[in-house]
Design a protein around this motif. Sequence first.
Motif, mmCIF file in Angstrom:
data_model
loop_
_atom_site.group_PDB
_atom_site.id
_atom_site.type_symbol
_atom_site.label_atom_id
_atom_site.label_comp_id
_atom_site.label_asym_id
_atom_site.label_seq_id
_atom_site.Cartn_x
_atom_site.Cartn_y
_atom_site.Cartn_z
ATOM 1 N N PRO A 1 -69.084 -20.280 15.472
ATOM 2 C CA PRO A 1 -69.232 -21.332 16.081
ATOM 3 C C PRO A 1 -69.931 -21.100 17.786
ATOM 4 C CG PRO A 1 -67.570 -21.950 15.185
ATOM 5 C CD PRO A 1 -67.095 -20.432 15.472
ATOM 6 N N ASP A 2 -69.715 -19.831 18.475
ATOM 7 C CA ASP A 2 -69.900 -20.303 20.036
ATOM 8 C C ASP A 2 -72.048 -19.360 19.787
ATOM 9 O OD1 ASP A 2 -68.351 -21.579 21.298
ATOM 10 O OD2 ASP A 2 -67.113 -19.652 21.837
ATOM 11 N N ALA A 3 -71.453 -18.266 19.105
ATOM 12 C CA ALA A 3 -72.796 -17.722 19.262
ATOM 13 C C ALA A 3 -73.564 -18.337 18.555
ATOM 14 C CB ALA A 3 -72.139 -16.112 17.850
ATOM 15 N N MET A 4 -73.188 -18.578 17.074
ATOM 16 C CA MET A 4 -74.264 -20.609 16.492
ATOM 17 C C MET A 4 -75.273 -21.313 17.823
ATOM 18 S SD MET A 4 -71.907 -21.223 12.867
ATOM 19 C CE MET A 4 -71.500 -19.956 12.224
ATOM 20 N N GLU A 5 -73.889 -21.676 18.531
ATOM 21 C CA GLU A 5 -74.654 -22.936 19.711
ATOM 22 C C GLU A 5 -75.841 -22.000 20.535
ATOM 23 O OE1 GLU A 5 -74.139 -26.004 19.474
ATOM 24 O OE2 GLU A 5 -71.979 -26.273 18.998
ATOM 25 N N ARG A 6 -75.233 -20.805 21.278
ATOM 26 C CA ARG A 6 -75.955 -19.825 22.158
ATOM 27 C C ARG A 6 -77.093 -18.979 21.473
ATOM 28 N NH1 ARG A 6 -72.746 -16.296 22.689
ATOM 29 N NH2 ARG A 6 -73.836 -14.421 21.434
ATOM 30 N N LEU A 7 -77.260 -19.132 20.369
ATOM 31 C CA LEU A 7 -78.442 -18.343 19.098
ATOM 32 C C LEU A 7 -79.746 -19.629 19.257
ATOM 33 C CD1 LEU A 7 -77.377 -16.033 17.170
ATOM 34 C CD2 LEU A 7 -79.101 -15.628 19.006
ATOM 35 N N LEU A 8 -79.156 -21.077 18.955
ATOM 36 C CA LEU A 8 -80.191 -22.014 18.570
ATOM 37 C C LEU A 8 -80.511 -22.884 20.254
ATOM 38 C CD1 LEU A 8 -77.675 -24.286 16.323
ATOM 39 C CD2 LEU A 8 -79.667 -23.166 15.731
ATOM 40 N N ASP A 9 -79.673 -22.711 21.135
ATOM 41 C CA ASP A 9 -79.751 -23.015 22.827
ATOM 42 C C ASP A 9 -80.996 -21.869 23.074
ATOM 43 O OD1 ASP A 9 -77.677 -25.032 22.777
ATOM 44 O OD2 ASP A 9 -76.551 -24.478 23.620
ATOM 45 N N GLN A 10 -81.099 -20.940 22.613
ATOM 46 C CA GLN A 10 -82.404 -19.961 23.927
ATOM 47 C C GLN A 10 -83.099 -19.904 21.846
ATOM 48 O OE1 GLN A 10 -80.939 -16.043 21.995
ATOM 49 N NE2 GLN A 10 -79.324 -16.017 23.603
ATOM 50 N N GLY A 11 -83.331 -20.887 21.341
ATOM 51 C CA GLY A 11 -84.437 -21.599 20.505
ATOM 52 C C GLY A 11 -84.708 -20.767 19.129
ATOM 53 N N VAL A 12 -83.651 -20.030 18.099
ATOM 54 C CA VAL A 12 -83.948 -19.611 17.127
ATOM 55 C C VAL A 12 -84.449 -20.582 16.318
ATOM 56 C CG1 VAL A 12 -82.458 -16.834 17.977
ATOM 57 C CG2 VAL A 12 -81.826 -19.192 16.544
ATOM 58 N N ASP A 13 -85.176 -19.638 14.870
ATOM 59 C CA ASP A 13 -85.414 -20.981 14.305
ATOM 60 C C ASP A 13 -84.316 -20.962 12.647
ATOM 61 O OD1 ASP A 13 -88.379 -21.331 15.208
ATOM 62 O OD2 ASP A 13 -88.293 -19.085 15.344
ATOM 63 N N GLY A 14 -83.287 -20.141 12.621
ATOM 64 C CA GLY A 14 -82.663 -20.144 11.683
ATOM 65 C C GLY A 14 -81.421 -19.296 11.877
ATOM 66 N N LEU A 15 -80.357 -19.177 11.165
ATOM 67 C CA LEU A 15 -79.324 -18.536 11.521
ATOM 68 C C LEU A 15 -78.634 -18.694 9.899
ATOM 69 C CD1 LEU A 15 -77.199 -20.260 13.792
ATOM 70 C CD2 LEU A 15 -78.645 -18.524 13.951
ATOM 71 N N VAL A 16 -78.725 -17.327 10.200
ATOM 72 C CA VAL A 16 -77.504 -17.099 8.243
ATOM 73 C C VAL A 16 -76.136 -16.520 8.825
ATOM 74 C CG1 VAL A 16 -77.525 -15.299 6.758
ATOM 75 C CG2 VAL A 16 -79.833 -15.380 7.947
ATOM 76 N N SER A 17 -75.406 -17.824 7.970
ATOM 77 C CA SER A 17 -73.887 -17.336 7.447
ATOM 78 C C SER A 17 -73.005 -17.362 6.352
ATOM 79 C CB SER A 17 -73.716 -18.780 8.885
ATOM 80 O OG SER A 17 -71.941 -18.434 8.970
ATOM 81 N N ASP A 18 -71.839 -16.054 6.708
ATOM 82 C CA ASP A 18 -71.464 -16.189 6.075
ATOM 83 C C ASP A 18 -70.183 -17.711 5.539
ATOM 84 O OD1 ASP A 18 -71.724 -13.646 4.702
ATOM 85 O OD2 ASP A 18 -70.795 -13.212 6.396
ATOM 86 N N ARG A 19 -69.874 -18.377 6.815
ATOM 87 C CA ARG A 19 -68.758 -19.446 7.164
ATOM 88 C C ARG A 19 -70.094 -20.315 6.973
ATOM 89 N NH1 ARG A 19 -63.925 -18.967 8.367
ATOM 90 N NH2 ARG A 19 -63.652 -21.697 7.945
ATOM 91 N N ALA A 20 -70.508 -21.164 5.721
ATOM 92 C CA ALA A 20 -71.327 -21.701 6.334
ATOM 93 C C ALA A 20 -70.700 -23.826 5.942
ATOM 94 C CB ALA A 20 -71.981 -22.310 3.988
ATOM 95 N N ASP A 21 -69.571 -23.597 6.043
ATOM 96 C CA ASP A 21 -68.949 -24.550 6.837
ATOM 97 C C ASP A 21 -68.839 -24.710 8.064
ATOM 98 O OD1 ASP A 21 -67.691 -22.356 6.701
ATOM 99 O OD2 ASP A 21 -65.080 -23.286 6.288
ATOM 100 N N GLN A 22 -68.342 -23.777 8.907
ATOM 101 C CA GLN A 22 -68.600 -23.625 10.220
ATOM 102 C C GLN A 22 -70.615 -23.634 10.490
ATOM 103 O OE1 GLN A 22 -66.150 -23.726 12.806
ATOM 104 N NE2 GLN A 22 -64.892 -22.439 11.645
ATOM 105 N N LEU A 23 -70.867 -23.019 10.462
ATOM 106 C CA LEU A 23 -72.924 -22.524 10.270
ATOM 107 C C LEU A 23 -72.902 -25.483 9.902
ATOM 108 C CD1 LEU A 23 -75.567 -22.713 11.363
ATOM 109 C CD2 LEU A 23 -75.956 -21.227 9.180
#
Length: 274
Positions: free
Chosen positions: A227-249
């Motif tokens: 989750p911390d990496a997801m938050e950081r990348l979204l703050d940077q402005g990436v358009d999408g994230l791919v995750s094995d942890r769909a529940d966390q995303l």
Amino acid sequence: MTLAYFRNTGPDGRQRPLGFSHRGFSPAGAENSLSAFAEAARLGFGYLEIDVRSTRDGVVMVFHDETLDRVTDARGPISARTRAELAGVRIRGGEPIPTLEEVLLRWPEMRLNIDIKDEGSVKPFADLINRLRAHDRVLVASFSDLRRLRVLRLLEAPTASSAGMAVNGLIRLGGHLGLTGPLCRAARVDAVQVPLTYRGMPVVTPGYVRRCRKAGLQVHVWTINEPDAMERLLDQGVDGLVSDRADQLAAVLDRRGSWPQSRSTQSDPPAGSD
């Protein structure tokens, strides 16, 4: 103009980040299975990242590996068997391997990021997408840009696509020279889908995201499970994230007011239905 595939707007009409459930979501390990896709849909996902390979008789199956050994009760290359011969093969948890057509028809609102894993899938994949008129629902991906381009040439309507290894490398090298836009137009690329790092070198930096966005490219990052990496990348402005942890995303995007993605759960049939 933004392709329909990428449109993911909320009630306010603003674009939201895309969340891709990697091979669906199956804590039991039944990746690329109908149950994994159903669970991702139940969580609110409108996007799945999946893989396809074809059978000996040209049926496009949703499957990652070249061989059946790792995730099924059978052995050997999937390409050596016909669709009928695969009917008795079971993935972990006792499910059959789904066809791409099954997935497209079962969840008609779901959008699919499809990694085309073998040469044998090029024509049957394009034929299927053309027949179902599913161009707005798929993004064509492959580590091989030549394979990806062969698919795009066979498709009868504009279809989203992401860069393969060669084009991603050129974007990294040419981005500082202002060549990102021309490179991607020539290579028919609408998105880059990249890891955080490659061989120890950072890939997704603020400058990289800015250059891609300026060129009209979406930036999707894989495979992000913390989750911390997801938050950081979204703050940077990436358009999408791919995750094995769909529940966390899903939880992260929900906290940010960007959930659910679609009404795809309304199209999920009752358990046990055909």
